[in-house]
Scaffold this active site. Sequence first.
Site, PDB file in Angstrom:
ATOM      1  N   GLU A  43      -1.842  -5.086  -1.569  1.00  0.00           N
ATOM      2  CA  GLU A  43      -2.388  -3.993  -2.378  1.00  0.00           C
ATOM      3  C   GLU A  43      -2.710  -4.457  -3.798  1.00  0.00           C
ATOM      4  O   GLU A  43      -3.692  -4.037  -4.390  1.00  0.00           O
ATOM      5  CB  GLU A  43      -1.427  -2.804  -2.400  1.00  0.00           C
ATOM      6  CG  GLU A  43      -1.341  -2.067  -1.074  1.00  0.00           C
ATOM      7  CD  GLU A  43      -2.701  -1.517  -0.612  1.00  0.00           C
ATOM      8  OE1 GLU A  43      -3.579  -1.258  -1.446  1.00  0.00           O
ATOM      9  OE2 GLU A  43      -2.876  -1.362   0.623  1.00  0.00           O
ATOM     10  N   TYR A 126      -1.634   4.454  -7.423  1.00  0.00           N
ATOM     11  CA  TYR A 126      -2.314   4.059  -6.190  1.00  0.00           C
ATOM     12  C   TYR A 126      -1.460   3.080  -5.380  1.00  0.00           C
ATOM     13  O   TYR A 126      -1.208   3.273  -4.191  1.00  0.00           O
ATOM     14  CB  TYR A 126      -3.683   3.421  -6.500  1.00  0.00           C
ATOM     15  CG  TYR A 126      -4.276   2.817  -5.254  1.00  0.00           C
ATOM     16  CD1 TYR A 126      -4.962   3.606  -4.351  1.00  0.00           C
ATOM     17  CD2 TYR A 126      -4.067   1.476  -4.934  1.00  0.00           C
ATOM     18  CE1 TYR A 126      -5.443   3.084  -3.158  1.00  0.00           C
ATOM     19  CE2 TYR A 126      -4.529   0.941  -3.747  1.00  0.00           C
ATOM     20  CZ  TYR A 126      -5.227   1.749  -2.870  1.00  0.00           C
ATOM     21  OH  TYR A 126      -5.673   1.236  -1.691  1.00  0.00           O
ATOM     22  N   ASP A 144      -8.402   5.800  -2.931  1.00  0.00           N
ATOM     23  CA  ASP A 144      -9.216   4.770  -3.585  1.00  0.00           C
ATOM     24  C   ASP A 144     -10.687   5.171  -3.460  1.00  0.00           C
ATOM     25  O   ASP A 144     -10.998   6.294  -3.037  1.00  0.00           O
ATOM     26  CB  ASP A 144      -8.943   3.388  -2.972  1.00  0.00           C
ATOM     27  CG  ASP A 144      -9.408   3.298  -1.519  1.00  0.00           C
ATOM     28  OD1 ASP A 144      -9.852   4.325  -0.954  1.00  0.00           O
ATOM     29  OD2 ASP A 144      -9.337   2.196  -0.948  1.00  0.00           O
ATOM     30  N   CYS A 196     -18.072   4.961   7.224  1.00  0.00           N
ATOM     31  CA  CYS A 196     -18.572   5.841   6.159  1.00  0.00           C
ATOM     32  C   CYS A 196     -18.854   4.985   4.927  1.00  0.00           C
ATOM     33  O   CYS A 196     -18.283   5.174   3.864  1.00  0.00           O
ATOM     34  CB  CYS A 196     -17.549   6.932   5.861  1.00  0.00           C
ATOM     35  SG  CYS A 196     -18.242   8.294   4.916  1.00  0.00           S
ATOM     36  N   CYS A 203     -22.955   7.798  10.910  1.00  0.00           N
ATOM     37  CA  CYS A 203     -22.407   9.095  11.324  1.00  0.00           C
ATOM     38  C   CYS A 203     -22.356   9.242  12.848  1.00  0.00           C
ATOM     39  O   CYS A 203     -21.474   9.913  13.383  1.00  0.00           O
ATOM     40  CB  CYS A 203     -23.220  10.235  10.720  1.00  0.00           C
ATOM     41  SG  CYS A 203     -23.244  10.189   8.916  1.00  0.00           S
ATOM     42  N   CYS A 206     -18.996   8.180  14.128  1.00  0.00           N
ATOM     43  CA  CYS A 206     -17.862   8.545  13.274  1.00  0.00           C
ATOM     44  C   CYS A 206     -16.964   9.564  13.985  1.00  0.00           C
ATOM     45  O   CYS A 206     -17.447  10.535  14.551  1.00  0.00           O
ATOM     46  CB  CYS A 206     -18.387   9.146  11.965  1.00  0.00           C
ATOM     47  SG  CYS A 206     -17.052   9.743  10.901  1.00  0.00           S
ATOM     48  N   CYS A 212     -17.940  17.058   9.778  1.00  0.00           N
ATOM     49  CA  CYS A 212     -18.409  16.550   8.468  1.00  0.00           C
ATOM     50  C   CYS A 212     -19.535  17.412   7.893  1.00  0.00           C
ATOM     51  O   CYS A 212     -20.648  17.474   8.442  1.00  0.00           O
ATOM     52  CB  CYS A 212     -18.884  15.111   8.601  1.00  0.00           C
ATOM     53  SG  CYS A 212     -19.465  14.450   7.028  1.00  0.00           S
TER      54      CYS A 212
HETATM   55  S1  SF4 Z   1     -19.970  11.882   9.617  1.00  0.00           S
HETATM   56 FE1  SF4 Z   1     -19.331  12.224   7.508  1.00  0.00          FE
HETATM   57  S2  SF4 Z   1     -17.403  11.115   7.335  1.00  0.00           S
HETATM   58 FE2  SF4 Z   1     -18.450  10.345   9.150  1.00  0.00          FE
HETATM   59  S3  SF4 Z   1     -19.665   8.560   8.494  1.00  0.00           S
HETATM   60 FE3  SF4 Z   1     -20.985  10.358   8.364  1.00  0.00          FE
HETATM   61  S4  SF4 Z   1     -20.751  11.049   6.265  1.00  0.00           S
HETATM   62 FE4  SF4 Z   1     -19.020   9.721   6.677  1.00  0.00          FE
END
Ligand code: SF4
Length: 350
Positions: A43, A126, A144, A196, A203, A206, A212
Site C-alpha cells: 500500500e 487511506y 482511492d 471501469c 460496461c 461489468c 449502474c
Molecule cells: S457499468 Fe458502470 S461501474 Fe460498470 S464499467 Fe460501466 S460505468 Fe463502470
Amino acid sequence: MRDLSSELLAWYDVHAREMPWRVPPAERKAGVLPDPYAVWMSEVMLQQTTVAAVRDYHRKFLSFWPTVRDLAAAEDADVMAAWAGLGYYARARNLLKCARAVMADHGGVFPDNVEDLLTLPGVGPYTAAAVAAIAFDRSETVVDGNVERVMARLYDIHAPLPASKAELTVKAKELTPQNRPGDYAQAVMDLGATICTPRSPACGICPWRDPCAARVAGTAAELPKKTPKKKTPTRYGFVYVARRIDGAWLLETRPENGLLGGMLGWPGSDWGDDPKPDPPFEAEWAVLAEEARHTFTHFHLRLRIMTVRADADTQPMRGQFFLPDAFSPAALPTAMRKVFDLAHVTLRDD
Ligand code: SF4
C-alpha cells in the site's frame, strides 16, 4: 433490494488479479490472511505508483527484508538505494520510520485496527483503512481514485472532484460489507483498474452494469468530473557533476526535509524561477548543451548541468567524493540519474 457487494464479490471470485502480496479469494475463504507487513508495504508503494511498477520493487524489498524486524534493522542508505526509481522518496523514509515504530511500540506486530494503524509514521487514513481491511478483514472503506471513479459512475454523480470526495466516500461506505470486507476492498480496486477504467469503461462485461446509473444515462466516460487544475509550473536549477582524476564522483546526501530528502544526488543550487549558480568548489565548470528534465507531482524541473574534471586535491565545500566501486548510478533518484546519463559521457575514463 439488490446486494451490490455480493454481486461484486462473485465477480472477484473469478476475476481477481494476482499480486505478490495478495491471498487469492479461494484461500481467503478458507481462512488464510495475507502477511500484514507485505500488505502495508504494497500500500505504501502503490501510493502514486502503478501496480506494474510496484511488483518488482515489492519482491525485491521482501527478499532483502522478509520481515518488519529485518526492515527496522536495515541501514537507511540501503533502503533508500533499493527504493531509487520508485519516486516520492518521503515514502521510503516513512517506511523505515514505520517499521521501527512497529518494533519499538508494538512488539513487531502490526496493529489490526485503523485507530492504532493511524499512529504509525506515514500511515494516513487511506493506508490505515486498506491494511485494516485487506490484512485483518476489518469492515473499513478504502477510497482511492479508482473507487471514486466507480462510485461517481455507479450513482451518476456529476459534482466535480475534489469537492465531491465526501459524497463519494459516503456512497462507498454504504456498500462496504461486513462479510469479506478485505476481498471487497480489493474487488472495487480491481474493477476500477480493469473494467471501469478512466477513458473507456467496459460496461458490457461489468458485474454492476445493470444497477449502474451512469451506464443507463450514457455518461460513464465523462465521469468523474474534475475541477480543472492550474497549469503545472516549471522550476529551474543548476547541478554540478564533478569527477576526480581517480574516477571518484562528487555526491551529496540531500537534506532530510525537502524533495528527494535523504537521497544521494549531485550538489546543486536551489530550484526556482531564477536560481543562482552555487558550485561546490571553484573551478572552470563547463555547461552541457542538454538540460535534464524531470516532472514531479507539482512542477516540472529543468536542470542545467555543469561538469568538471576535478584535481586529486580538490576540497569541496559540500558533499564527498565516491570512488566508482562505492557508487551505483542505479541508487540515484530518477531526476539525478537523468543528470548522470547526460553528464557521464563527457567525464568518462579516457
Ligand atoms: S457499468 Fe458502470 S461501474 Fe460498470 S464499467 Fe460501466 S460505468 Fe463502470
